[in-house]
Design a protein around this motif. Structure first.
Motif, PDB file in Angstrom:
ATOM      1  N   GLY A 118     -10.723   2.104  -5.623  1.00  0.00           N
ATOM      2  CA  GLY A 118     -10.082   1.121  -4.744  1.00  0.00           C
ATOM      3  C   GLY A 118     -10.614   1.073  -3.323  1.00  0.00           C
ATOM      4  O   GLY A 118     -10.149   0.273  -2.520  1.00  0.00           O
ATOM      5  N   ARG A 173      -7.119   8.360   1.769  1.00  0.00           N
ATOM      6  CA  ARG A 173      -6.605   7.364   2.716  1.00  0.00           C
ATOM      7  C   ARG A 173      -5.532   6.525   2.019  1.00  0.00           C
ATOM      8  O   ARG A 173      -5.843   5.711   1.133  1.00  0.00           O
ATOM      9  CB  ARG A 173      -7.741   6.437   3.168  1.00  0.00           C
ATOM     10  N   LYS A 196      -7.442  -7.016   1.044  1.00  0.00           N
ATOM     11  CA  LYS A 196      -6.765  -7.059   2.344  1.00  0.00           C
ATOM     12  C   LYS A 196      -7.429  -8.047   3.280  1.00  0.00           C
ATOM     13  O   LYS A 196      -6.774  -8.762   4.023  1.00  0.00           O
ATOM     14  CB  LYS A 196      -6.825  -5.680   3.014  1.00  0.00           C
ATOM     15  N   CYS A 253      -3.950   4.018   2.977  1.00  0.00           N
ATOM     16  CA  CYS A 253      -4.000   2.574   3.225  1.00  0.00           C
ATOM     17  C   CYS A 253      -4.843   1.851   2.181  1.00  0.00           C
ATOM     18  O   CYS A 253      -4.806   0.631   2.089  1.00  0.00           O
ATOM     19  CB  CYS A 253      -4.544   2.282   4.620  1.00  0.00           C
ATOM     20  N   LEU A 254      -5.649   2.619   1.402  1.00  0.00           N
ATOM     21  CA  LEU A 254      -6.511   1.986   0.392  1.00  0.00           C
ATOM     22  C   LEU A 254      -6.025   2.266  -1.029  1.00  0.00           C
ATOM     23  O   LEU A 254      -6.778   2.160  -1.989  1.00  0.00           O
ATOM     24  CB  LEU A 254      -7.962   2.469   0.547  1.00  0.00           C
ATOM     25  N   ILE A 255      -4.760   2.672  -1.128  1.00  0.00           N
ATOM     26  CA  ILE A 255      -4.187   2.961  -2.441  1.00  0.00           C
ATOM     27  C   ILE A 255      -2.946   2.088  -2.584  1.00  0.00           C
ATOM     28  O   ILE A 255      -2.161   1.940  -1.635  1.00  0.00           O
ATOM     29  CB  ILE A 255      -3.815   4.454  -2.539  1.00  0.00           C
ATOM     30  N   ILE A 301      -9.577  -2.629  -2.507  1.00  0.00           N
ATOM     31  CA  ILE A 301      -8.369  -2.856  -1.697  1.00  0.00           C
ATOM     32  C   ILE A 301      -8.747  -3.443  -0.332  1.00  0.00           C
ATOM     33  O   ILE A 301      -8.087  -4.352   0.175  1.00  0.00           O
ATOM     34  CB  ILE A 301      -7.527  -1.559  -1.562  1.00  0.00           C
ATOM     35  N   THR A 320       0.854  -1.197   0.000  1.00  0.00           N
ATOM     36  CA  THR A 320       0.000   0.000   0.000  1.00  0.00           C
ATOM     37  C   THR A 320       0.882   1.235   0.000  1.00  0.00           C
ATOM     38  O   THR A 320       2.052   1.197   0.391  1.00  0.00           O
ATOM     39  CB  THR A 320      -0.918   0.061   1.239  1.00  0.00           C
ATOM     40  N   GLU A 330      -6.336   0.299   8.698  1.00  0.00           N
ATOM     41  CA  GLU A 330      -6.012  -0.357   7.424  1.00  0.00           C
ATOM     42  C   GLU A 330      -7.229  -0.576   6.532  1.00  0.00           C
ATOM     43  O   GLU A 330      -7.190  -1.394   5.618  1.00  0.00           O
ATOM     44  CB  GLU A 330      -5.300  -1.705   7.658  1.00  0.00           C
TER      45      GLU A 330
END
Ligand SMILES: Cc1cc2nc3c(=O)[nH]c(=O)nc-3n(C[C@H](O)[C@H](O)[C@H](O)COP(=O)(O)OP(=O)(O)OC[C@H]3O[C@@H](n4cnc5c(N)ncnc54)[C@H](O)[C@@H]3O)c2cc1C
Lengths: 163, 286
Positions: B34, A59, B42, A61-63, B38, A23, A42
Protein backbone atom coordinates in the motif's frame (compact mmCIF):
# COMPACT_ATOMS: atom_id res chain seq x y z
CA UNK A 1 -20.53 2.09 4.97
CA UNK A 2 -18.92 1.08 8.25
CA UNK A 3 -17.38 -2.30 8.94
CA UNK A 4 -16.49 -3.64 12.34
CA UNK A 5 -12.98 -4.94 12.90
CA UNK A 6 -11.44 -6.61 15.94
CA UNK A 7 -7.75 -6.25 16.72
CA UNK A 8 -5.26 -6.04 19.55
CA UNK A 9 -4.38 -2.51 20.56
CA UNK A 10 -1.65 -2.14 23.16
CA UNK A 11 -2.25 -5.69 24.43
CA UNK A 12 -6.02 -5.26 24.73
CA UNK A 13 -8.63 -6.74 22.44
CA UNK A 14 -10.56 -3.88 20.85
CA UNK A 15 -13.26 -3.41 18.25
CA UNK A 16 -13.93 -0.44 16.06
CA UNK A 17 -16.36 0.50 13.29
CA UNK A 18 -14.37 1.94 10.43
CA UNK A 19 -15.06 3.43 7.04
CA UNK A 20 -13.50 1.67 4.06
CA UNK A 21 -11.58 4.79 3.13
CA UNK A 22 -10.32 5.56 6.62
CA UNK A 23 -6.61 5.29 7.33
CA UNK A 24 -5.34 3.45 10.37
CA UNK A 25 -3.71 6.67 11.63
CA UNK A 26 -7.06 8.40 11.54
CA UNK A 27 -8.94 5.55 13.22
CA UNK A 28 -6.37 5.22 16.00
CA UNK A 29 -6.52 8.94 16.78
CA UNK A 30 -10.23 9.60 16.51
CA UNK A 31 -11.87 6.25 17.28
CA UNK A 32 -9.40 4.77 19.76
CA UNK A 33 -8.13 8.01 21.25
CA UNK A 34 -4.47 7.05 20.97
CA UNK A 35 -3.41 10.61 20.22
CA UNK A 36 0.31 9.83 20.17
CA UNK A 37 -0.26 8.94 16.51
CA UNK A 38 0.33 12.23 14.68
CA UNK A 39 -0.94 12.97 11.19
CA UNK A 40 1.76 14.93 9.42
CA UNK A 41 2.56 14.60 5.73
CA UNK A 42 -0.05 11.87 5.08
CA UNK A 43 2.24 10.23 2.49
CA UNK A 44 4.82 8.26 4.42
CA UNK A 45 7.54 10.89 4.26
CA UNK A 46 7.61 12.32 7.78
CA UNK A 47 7.25 9.32 10.11
CA UNK A 48 5.11 11.08 12.72
CA UNK A 49 2.34 8.45 12.43
CA UNK A 50 4.70 5.52 13.07
CA UNK A 51 3.19 2.61 15.03
CA UNK A 52 4.07 -1.07 15.41
CA UNK A 53 2.08 -3.44 13.21
CA UNK A 54 2.72 -6.99 14.44
CA UNK A 55 5.86 -5.66 16.10
CA UNK A 56 7.26 -3.86 13.05
CA UNK A 57 7.44 -0.09 12.65
CA UNK A 58 5.15 1.15 9.87
CA UNK A 59 3.52 4.36 8.68
CA UNK A 60 -0.12 4.19 9.76
CA UNK A 61 -1.11 6.95 7.29
CA UNK A 62 -0.50 4.49 4.41
CA UNK A 63 -2.52 1.63 5.87
CA UNK A 64 -6.29 1.28 5.69
CA UNK A 65 -7.94 0.85 9.09
CA UNK A 66 -9.55 -2.33 7.71
CA UNK A 67 -6.11 -3.88 7.23
CA UNK A 68 -5.70 -3.94 11.04
CA UNK A 69 -8.44 -6.58 11.39
CA UNK A 70 -7.03 -9.46 13.44
CA UNK A 71 -3.61 -7.82 13.76
CA UNK A 72 -1.56 -6.62 16.68
CA UNK A 73 -1.13 -2.85 16.90
CA UNK A 74 1.07 -0.97 19.34
CA UNK A 75 1.16 2.79 19.74
CA UNK A 76 3.35 4.88 22.01
CA UNK A 77 0.69 4.49 24.71
CA UNK A 78 1.41 0.75 24.85
CA UNK A 79 5.19 0.43 24.93
CA UNK A 80 5.99 0.76 28.63
CA UNK A 81 5.86 -2.07 31.14
CA UNK A 82 3.08 -1.72 33.74
CA UNK A 83 5.57 -1.05 36.54
CA UNK A 84 7.38 1.67 34.57
CA UNK A 85 6.46 5.32 34.30
CA UNK A 86 8.11 5.35 30.92
CA UNK A 87 10.58 3.19 28.98
CA UNK A 88 14.34 3.63 29.48
CA UNK A 89 14.46 5.19 25.99
CA UNK A 90 11.85 7.78 26.95
CA UNK A 91 13.72 8.53 30.21
CA UNK A 92 16.90 9.19 28.27
CA UNK A 93 15.18 11.40 25.69
CA UNK A 94 13.64 13.42 28.49
CA UNK A 95 16.92 13.76 30.39
CA UNK A 96 18.63 14.94 27.21
CA UNK A 97 15.99 17.48 26.32
CA UNK A 98 15.83 15.71 22.97
CA UNK A 99 12.65 17.34 21.69
CA UNK A 100 11.43 20.86 21.37
CA UNK A 101 7.90 20.98 19.95
CA UNK A 102 7.45 17.23 20.36
CA UNK A 103 5.45 16.58 17.20
CA UNK A 104 7.96 14.01 15.91
CA UNK A 105 8.60 12.45 19.34
CA UNK A 106 6.15 9.55 19.26
CA UNK A 107 7.18 8.59 15.73
CA UNK A 108 10.85 8.71 16.65
CA UNK A 109 10.24 6.55 19.71
CA UNK A 110 8.18 4.04 17.72
CA UNK A 111 10.96 3.75 15.13
CA UNK A 112 13.65 3.34 17.80
CA UNK A 113 11.76 0.87 20.00
CA UNK A 114 12.03 -2.17 17.68
CA UNK A 115 15.70 -1.34 17.01
CA UNK A 116 16.51 -1.36 20.75
CA UNK A 117 14.52 -4.54 21.25
CA UNK A 118 16.57 -6.32 18.59
CA UNK A 119 19.84 -4.67 19.54
CA UNK A 120 20.04 -2.92 22.94
CA UNK A 121 23.33 -1.22 22.07
CA UNK A 122 23.12 -0.02 18.47
CA UNK A 123 25.86 1.98 16.77
CA UNK A 124 25.35 5.58 15.68
CA UNK A 125 24.90 4.35 12.10
CA UNK A 126 22.18 1.92 13.16
CA UNK A 127 20.42 4.63 15.16
CA UNK A 128 20.47 6.98 12.18
CA UNK A 129 19.21 4.23 9.86
CA UNK A 130 16.28 3.50 12.20
CA UNK A 131 15.10 7.12 12.15
CA UNK A 132 16.03 7.89 8.54
CA UNK A 133 12.34 8.32 7.69
CA UNK A 134 11.41 10.44 10.72
CA UNK A 135 11.59 14.18 10.21
CA UNK A 136 12.33 16.59 13.06
CA UNK A 137 12.20 20.28 12.21
CA UNK A 138 13.35 21.67 15.59
CA UNK A 139 16.42 19.93 16.90
CA UNK A 140 18.66 18.94 14.01
CA UNK A 141 18.50 15.36 15.35
CA UNK A 142 21.66 15.63 17.47
CA UNK A 143 20.03 15.53 20.93
CA UNK A 144 17.88 12.60 19.83
CA UNK A 145 20.82 10.60 18.53
CA UNK A 146 23.01 11.41 21.52
CA UNK A 147 20.30 10.28 23.94
CA UNK A 148 20.03 6.91 22.20
CA UNK A 149 23.82 6.61 22.12
CA UNK A 150 23.91 7.20 25.85
CA UNK A 151 21.33 4.48 26.40
CA UNK A 152 23.24 2.14 24.07
CA UNK A 153 26.42 2.74 26.05
CA UNK A 154 24.72 2.03 29.37
CA UNK A 155 23.17 -1.13 28.00
CA UNK A 156 26.57 -2.25 26.74
CA UNK A 157 28.18 -1.63 30.13
CA UNK A 158 25.35 -3.42 31.89
CA UNK A 159 25.85 -6.43 29.68
CA UNK A 160 29.59 -6.52 30.27
CA UNK A 161 29.09 -6.28 34.04
CA UNK A 162 26.68 -9.17 34.09
CA UNK A 163 29.13 -11.42 32.22
CA UNK B 1 -7.05 12.75 7.20
CA UNK B 2 -9.76 10.56 5.74
CA UNK B 3 -9.34 9.63 2.11
CA UNK B 4 -11.67 11.70 -0.07
CA UNK B 5 -12.37 8.97 -2.59
CA UNK B 6 -14.72 6.12 -1.69
CA UNK B 7 -14.10 2.54 -2.76
CA UNK B 8 -14.96 -1.03 -1.85
CA UNK B 9 -12.37 -2.98 0.13
CA UNK B 10 -12.28 -6.64 -0.83
CA UNK B 11 -9.99 -9.20 0.71
CA UNK B 12 -9.17 -11.98 -1.74
CA UNK B 13 -9.43 -15.46 -0.20
CA UNK B 14 -7.59 -17.30 -2.95
CA UNK B 15 -6.05 -16.55 -6.32
CA UNK B 16 -9.20 -17.84 -8.00
CA UNK B 17 -11.32 -15.59 -5.81
CA UNK B 18 -9.06 -12.66 -6.69
CA UNK B 19 -9.56 -13.30 -10.43
CA UNK B 20 -13.33 -13.42 -9.90
CA UNK B 21 -13.26 -10.14 -7.94
CA UNK B 22 -11.20 -8.47 -10.66
CA UNK B 23 -13.68 -9.61 -13.30
CA UNK B 24 -16.64 -8.36 -11.27
CA UNK B 25 -15.03 -4.96 -10.55
CA UNK B 26 -13.07 -4.00 -13.68
CA UNK B 27 -12.02 -0.67 -12.14
CA UNK B 28 -9.96 -2.34 -9.40
CA UNK B 29 -6.52 -1.89 -7.85
CA UNK B 30 -4.56 -4.66 -6.19
CA UNK B 31 -3.31 -3.80 -2.69
CA UNK B 32 -0.04 -5.26 -1.37
CA UNK B 33 2.02 -3.06 1.00
CA UNK B 34 0.00 0.00 0.00
CA UNK B 35 2.94 2.41 0.14
CA UNK B 36 2.34 3.50 -3.44
CA UNK B 37 -1.34 2.67 -3.80
CA UNK B 38 -2.68 4.50 -0.73
CA UNK B 39 -0.61 7.58 -1.65
CA UNK B 40 -1.97 7.51 -5.19
CA UNK B 41 -5.58 7.23 -4.01
CA UNK B 42 -5.11 10.00 -1.42
CA UNK B 43 -3.62 12.31 -4.00
CA UNK B 44 -6.40 11.62 -6.48
CA UNK B 45 -4.08 10.10 -9.08
CA UNK B 46 -6.33 7.03 -9.28
CA UNK B 47 -9.92 6.41 -8.19
CA UNK B 48 -10.56 2.67 -8.16
CA UNK B 49 -14.05 1.34 -7.57
CA UNK B 50 -12.58 -1.57 -5.61
CA UNK B 51 -9.34 -2.21 -3.78
CA UNK B 52 -8.49 -5.91 -3.74
CA UNK B 53 -6.21 -6.80 -0.82
CA UNK B 54 -4.05 -9.82 -1.67
CA UNK B 55 -2.22 -10.05 1.66
CA UNK B 56 -4.33 -13.01 2.76
CA UNK B 57 -3.25 -15.16 -0.22
CA UNK B 58 -1.25 -18.23 0.72
CA UNK B 59 2.07 -19.15 -0.82
CA UNK B 60 3.12 -15.66 -1.92
CA UNK B 61 5.17 -14.76 1.15
CA UNK B 62 8.22 -16.97 0.69
CA UNK B 63 11.82 -16.57 -0.36
CA UNK B 64 12.98 -19.96 -1.70
CA UNK B 65 16.11 -21.21 -3.43
CA UNK B 66 15.76 -24.61 -5.06
CA UNK B 67 17.54 -26.22 -8.01
CA UNK B 68 19.59 -23.09 -8.51
CA UNK B 69 16.57 -20.84 -8.88
CA UNK B 70 15.46 -18.17 -6.42
CA UNK B 71 11.79 -17.36 -6.03
CA UNK B 72 10.60 -14.22 -4.23
CA UNK B 73 6.87 -14.24 -3.55
CA UNK B 74 4.93 -11.11 -4.36
CA UNK B 75 4.09 -10.43 -0.70
CA UNK B 76 7.73 -10.49 0.46
CA UNK B 77 8.65 -7.09 1.91
CA UNK B 78 11.89 -5.23 1.35
CA UNK B 79 12.76 -5.80 5.04
CA UNK B 80 12.40 -9.56 4.54
CA UNK B 81 14.71 -9.37 1.51
CA UNK B 82 17.32 -7.55 3.61
CA UNK B 83 17.06 -10.09 6.44
CA UNK B 84 17.16 -13.19 4.21
CA UNK B 85 20.35 -15.25 4.56
CA UNK B 86 19.73 -16.84 1.17
CA UNK B 87 19.64 -13.45 -0.52
CA UNK B 88 22.66 -12.18 1.39
CA UNK B 89 24.71 -15.24 0.41
CA UNK B 90 23.64 -15.83 -3.18
CA UNK B 91 21.94 -12.65 -4.48
CA UNK B 92 23.70 -9.83 -2.62
CA UNK B 93 22.83 -7.27 -5.30
CA UNK B 94 19.19 -7.50 -4.22
CA UNK B 95 20.13 -6.90 -0.60
CA UNK B 96 22.26 -3.88 -1.50
CA UNK B 97 19.42 -2.37 -3.53
CA UNK B 98 16.74 -3.18 -0.92
CA UNK B 99 18.77 -1.39 1.76
CA UNK B 100 18.62 1.77 -0.34
CA UNK B 101 14.82 1.79 -0.60
CA UNK B 102 13.00 4.42 1.48
CA UNK B 103 13.20 3.97 5.26
CA UNK B 104 12.72 1.06 7.63
CA UNK B 105 9.07 2.00 8.30
CA UNK B 106 8.30 1.86 4.56
CA UNK B 107 10.43 -1.24 3.88
CA UNK B 108 8.52 -3.16 6.57
CA UNK B 109 5.42 -2.91 4.34
CA UNK B 110 6.64 -2.26 0.79
CA UNK B 111 7.05 -5.27 -1.48
CA UNK B 112 9.58 -5.58 -4.31
CA UNK B 113 6.79 -6.79 -6.57
CA UNK B 114 4.72 -3.68 -5.74
CA UNK B 115 7.80 -1.68 -6.72
CA UNK B 116 8.04 -3.23 -10.19
CA UNK B 117 4.25 -3.06 -10.65
CA UNK B 118 4.24 0.68 -9.95
CA UNK B 119 7.14 0.87 -12.43
CA UNK B 120 8.02 4.51 -11.85
CA UNK B 121 11.31 5.25 -13.66
CA UNK B 122 13.16 5.96 -10.38
CA UNK B 123 12.41 2.56 -8.86
CA UNK B 124 15.24 0.81 -7.03
CA UNK B 125 14.42 -2.78 -8.02
CA UNK B 126 14.72 -2.18 -11.79
CA UNK B 127 18.46 -2.18 -12.44
CA UNK B 128 19.29 -5.13 -10.13
CA UNK B 129 16.54 -7.32 -11.63
CA UNK B 130 17.74 -6.41 -15.16
CA UNK B 131 21.27 -7.49 -14.19
CA UNK B 132 20.03 -10.76 -12.68
CA UNK B 133 17.86 -11.34 -15.79
CA UNK B 134 14.86 -12.07 -13.59
CA UNK B 135 11.55 -13.54 -14.72
CA UNK B 136 8.19 -12.21 -13.54
CA UNK B 137 5.58 -14.92 -12.99
CA UNK B 138 2.02 -13.70 -13.43
CA UNK B 139 -1.29 -15.51 -13.36
CA UNK B 140 -4.76 -14.67 -14.60
CA UNK B 141 -7.90 -16.73 -15.00
CA UNK B 142 -6.55 -18.20 -18.24
CA UNK B 143 -3.33 -19.40 -16.65
CA UNK B 144 0.26 -18.49 -15.97
CA UNK B 145 2.70 -16.39 -18.01
CA UNK B 146 6.46 -16.00 -17.56
CA UNK B 147 7.69 -12.54 -18.53
CA UNK B 148 11.43 -11.79 -18.85
CA UNK B 149 12.22 -8.63 -16.91
CA UNK B 150 13.45 -6.80 -20.02
CA UNK B 151 9.96 -7.17 -21.49
CA UNK B 152 8.25 -6.30 -18.22
CA UNK B 153 8.91 -2.55 -18.19
CA UNK B 154 7.04 -0.91 -21.06
CA UNK B 155 7.17 2.78 -20.09
CA UNK B 156 6.85 5.06 -17.08
CA UNK B 157 4.22 3.39 -14.84
CA UNK B 158 3.51 0.88 -17.61
CA UNK B 159 4.22 -2.85 -17.47
CA UNK B 160 3.21 -5.84 -19.53
CA UNK B 161 0.84 -7.01 -16.79
CA UNK B 162 -2.64 -7.40 -18.27
CA UNK B 163 -5.97 -6.59 -16.68
CA UNK B 164 -7.09 -9.52 -14.54
CA UNK B 165 -3.57 -10.73 -13.79
CA UNK B 166 -1.66 -10.85 -10.51
CA UNK B 167 2.08 -11.18 -10.07
CA UNK B 168 2.82 -14.33 -8.09
CA UNK B 169 6.59 -14.20 -7.82
CA UNK B 170 9.88 -13.10 -9.30
CA UNK B 171 12.37 -15.82 -10.25
CA UNK B 172 16.12 -15.47 -10.64
CA UNK B 173 18.62 -18.14 -11.72
CA UNK B 174 21.65 -18.35 -9.49
CA UNK B 175 24.70 -17.20 -11.48
CA UNK B 176 26.87 -20.27 -12.15
CA UNK B 177 30.23 -18.48 -12.04
CA UNK B 178 32.03 -16.78 -9.19
CA UNK B 179 31.10 -13.11 -9.42
CA UNK B 180 31.10 -9.68 -7.84
CA UNK B 181 28.27 -7.15 -7.78
CA UNK B 182 27.61 -3.54 -6.85
CA UNK B 183 24.56 -1.28 -6.59
CA UNK B 184 24.80 2.47 -6.35
CA UNK B 185 22.02 5.01 -5.92
CA UNK B 186 22.36 8.75 -6.24
CA UNK B 187 19.92 10.80 -4.19
CA UNK B 188 19.75 14.32 -2.85
CA UNK B 189 20.55 13.25 0.68
CA UNK B 190 21.38 10.10 2.59
CA UNK B 191 18.47 8.46 4.30
CA UNK B 192 15.15 8.50 2.55
CA UNK B 193 14.93 9.80 -1.01
CA UNK B 194 13.96 8.61 -4.46
CA UNK B 195 16.79 8.01 -6.92
CA UNK B 196 18.26 10.57 -9.28
CA UNK B 197 20.17 7.74 -10.92
CA UNK B 198 20.99 4.11 -10.12
CA UNK B 199 23.50 1.61 -11.46
CA UNK B 200 23.77 -2.14 -10.95
CA UNK B 201 26.85 -4.09 -12.01
CA UNK B 202 27.74 -7.79 -12.26
CA UNK B 203 31.18 -9.08 -13.18
CA UNK B 204 32.34 -12.71 -13.13
CA UNK B 205 35.59 -14.69 -13.17
CA UNK B 206 35.41 -15.17 -16.94
CA UNK B 207 35.08 -11.42 -17.46
CA UNK B 208 31.42 -11.41 -18.36
CA UNK B 209 29.87 -8.08 -17.51
CA UNK B 210 26.28 -6.98 -16.95
CA UNK B 211 25.42 -3.33 -16.37
CA UNK B 212 22.08 -1.65 -15.90
CA UNK B 213 21.05 1.95 -15.22
CA UNK B 214 17.84 3.18 -13.59
CA UNK B 215 16.10 6.55 -13.24
CA UNK B 216 17.84 7.86 -16.36
CA UNK B 217 15.41 6.63 -19.04
CA UNK B 218 11.67 5.80 -19.19
CA UNK B 219 12.48 2.22 -18.13
CA UNK B 220 15.58 0.52 -16.64
CA UNK B 221 18.31 0.15 -19.28
CA UNK B 222 20.66 -2.78 -19.94
CA UNK B 223 23.81 -1.13 -21.29
CA UNK B 224 24.64 -3.65 -24.01
CA UNK B 225 27.17 -1.52 -25.92
CA UNK B 226 29.19 -1.17 -22.74
CA UNK B 227 28.88 -4.87 -21.95
CA UNK B 228 30.04 -5.72 -25.50
CA UNK B 229 33.08 -3.51 -25.09
CA UNK B 230 34.01 -5.01 -21.72
CA UNK B 231 33.13 -8.69 -22.20
CA UNK B 232 36.14 -10.99 -22.23
CA UNK B 233 38.52 -8.26 -21.10
CA UNK B 234 40.07 -7.72 -17.68
CA UNK B 235 39.12 -4.41 -16.13
CA UNK B 236 41.70 -1.65 -16.56
CA UNK B 237 41.76 2.14 -16.21
CA UNK B 238 41.89 2.49 -19.98
CA UNK B 239 38.95 0.16 -20.51
CA UNK B 240 36.88 2.01 -17.93
CA UNK B 241 37.64 5.31 -19.68
CA UNK B 242 36.37 3.84 -22.98
CA UNK B 243 33.28 2.46 -21.26
CA UNK B 244 32.42 5.84 -19.74
CA UNK B 245 32.27 7.41 -23.20
CA UNK B 246 29.49 4.97 -24.14
CA UNK B 247 27.22 5.84 -21.20
CA UNK B 248 25.72 8.84 -23.04
CA UNK B 249 24.51 6.51 -25.84
CA UNK B 250 22.80 4.14 -23.45
CA UNK B 251 20.76 6.47 -21.26
CA UNK B 252 18.36 9.34 -21.91
CA UNK B 253 18.13 11.30 -18.67
CA UNK B 254 15.77 14.23 -18.23
CA UNK B 255 15.86 17.31 -16.06
CA UNK B 256 13.31 17.23 -13.27
CA UNK B 257 12.80 18.31 -9.68
CA UNK B 258 15.49 15.92 -8.46
CA UNK B 259 18.39 16.63 -10.87
CA UNK B 260 19.41 18.02 -14.25
CA UNK B 261 20.09 15.71 -17.17
CA UNK B 262 23.74 16.81 -17.32
CA UNK B 263 24.29 15.93 -13.67
CA UNK B 264 22.58 12.57 -14.11
CA UNK B 265 24.75 11.69 -17.11
CA UNK B 266 27.94 12.73 -15.38
CA UNK B 267 27.07 10.81 -12.23
CA UNK B 268 26.15 7.67 -14.19
CA UNK B 269 29.69 7.65 -15.58
CA UNK B 270 31.18 8.16 -12.14
CA UNK B 271 28.93 5.60 -10.43
CA UNK B 272 29.59 3.00 -13.14
CA UNK B 273 33.34 3.37 -12.61
CA UNK B 274 33.00 3.05 -8.84
CA UNK B 275 30.65 0.10 -9.13
CA UNK B 276 32.87 -1.76 -11.59
CA UNK B 277 35.80 -1.34 -9.23
CA UNK B 278 33.77 -2.40 -6.23
CA UNK B 279 32.41 -5.48 -8.03
CA UNK B 280 35.97 -6.37 -9.06
CA UNK B 281 37.15 -6.10 -5.46
CA UNK B 282 34.34 -8.34 -4.31
CA UNK B 283 35.22 -10.87 -7.01
CA UNK B 284 38.81 -10.80 -5.77
CA UNK B 285 37.54 -11.65 -2.30
CA UNK B 286 38.19 -8.23 -0.77
C1 LIG C 1 7.98 7.75 1.79
C2 LIG C 1 8.21 6.81 0.63
C3 LIG C 1 9.49 6.58 0.17
C4 LIG C 1 9.71 5.74 -0.91
N1 LIG C 1 11.00 5.53 -1.32
C5 LIG C 1 11.25 4.69 -2.35
C6 LIG C 1 12.58 4.43 -2.77
O1 LIG C 1 13.55 4.92 -2.19
N2 LIG C 1 12.76 3.61 -3.84
C7 LIG C 1 11.72 3.03 -4.49
O2 LIG C 1 11.96 2.31 -5.45
N3 LIG C 1 10.44 3.24 -4.10
C8 LIG C 1 10.17 4.06 -3.05
N4 LIG C 1 8.88 4.29 -2.66
C9 LIG C 1 7.78 3.69 -3.41
C10 LIG C 1 7.17 2.39 -2.83
O3 LIG C 1 7.44 2.24 -1.46
C11 LIG C 1 7.66 1.16 -3.58
O4 LIG C 1 7.34 1.28 -4.93
C12 LIG C 1 7.09 -0.15 -2.99
O5 LIG C 1 7.98 -1.19 -3.31
C13 LIG C 1 5.69 -0.50 -3.47
O6 LIG C 1 5.30 -1.74 -2.92
P1 LIG C 1 3.91 -1.94 -2.15
O7 LIG C 1 3.86 -3.36 -1.71
O8 LIG C 1 3.73 -0.91 -1.10
O9 LIG C 1 2.91 -1.69 -3.35
P2 LIG C 1 1.37 -1.21 -3.37
O10 LIG C 1 1.29 0.22 -3.03
O11 LIG C 1 0.53 -2.15 -2.60
O12 LIG C 1 1.10 -1.42 -4.91
C14 LIG C 1 1.73 -0.66 -5.89
C15 LIG C 1 1.13 -0.97 -7.26
O13 LIG C 1 1.44 -2.31 -7.66
C16 LIG C 1 0.26 -3.07 -7.83
N5 LIG C 1 0.57 -4.40 -7.27
C17 LIG C 1 1.19 -4.66 -6.09
N6 LIG C 1 1.37 -5.99 -5.93
C18 LIG C 1 0.84 -6.58 -7.04
C19 LIG C 1 0.73 -7.94 -7.47
N7 LIG C 1 1.22 -8.98 -6.75
N8 LIG C 1 0.15 -8.20 -8.67
C20 LIG C 1 -0.33 -7.17 -9.43
N9 LIG C 1 -0.25 -5.87 -9.07
C21 LIG C 1 0.33 -5.57 -7.89
C22 LIG C 1 -0.82 -2.31 -7.10
O14 LIG C 1 -2.08 -2.56 -7.67
C23 LIG C 1 -0.38 -0.87 -7.27
O15 LIG C 1 -0.78 -0.39 -8.51
C24 LIG C 1 8.63 5.12 -1.56
C25 LIG C 1 7.32 5.34 -1.08
C26 LIG C 1 7.10 6.17 0.00
C27 LIG C 1 5.71 6.38 0.48
Amino acid sequence: MKTQIAFTLNNELRKMDVETNQTLADALRYLMGTKSVKCGCERGDCGSCTILFNGKSVRSCLILALEADGQEITTLEGIKKPEEEMTPLQEKLLANNSFQCGFCASGMIMSLTPLLKKNPSPSEEEIKEAIAGNLCRCTGYEPIISAVKELAKENRQQKEKSK
Amino acid sequence: MPIAHEFKYLKAKSLKNAFALMEKHPNYQVLAGGTDLICAIKEGMISPEAVIDIKGLKGLSKIKLSNGELSIGSLVSYSEIIESRTIKSYFPLLKEAAEKVASCGIRNRATMVGNICSAVPCLDAGAPLMVYEATVVVEGKDGERLIPIKEWFVGPRKTSLKAGEIVKEVRIKEPALKHGIAYDKLSRYEGEDLAQATVAVYLDEQNNYRISFGSVAPVPVRASSIENLLNGKALSAELIAQAKILVAQEISPITDIRATKEFRLHMCEVMMERSLKRAQMMLGGK
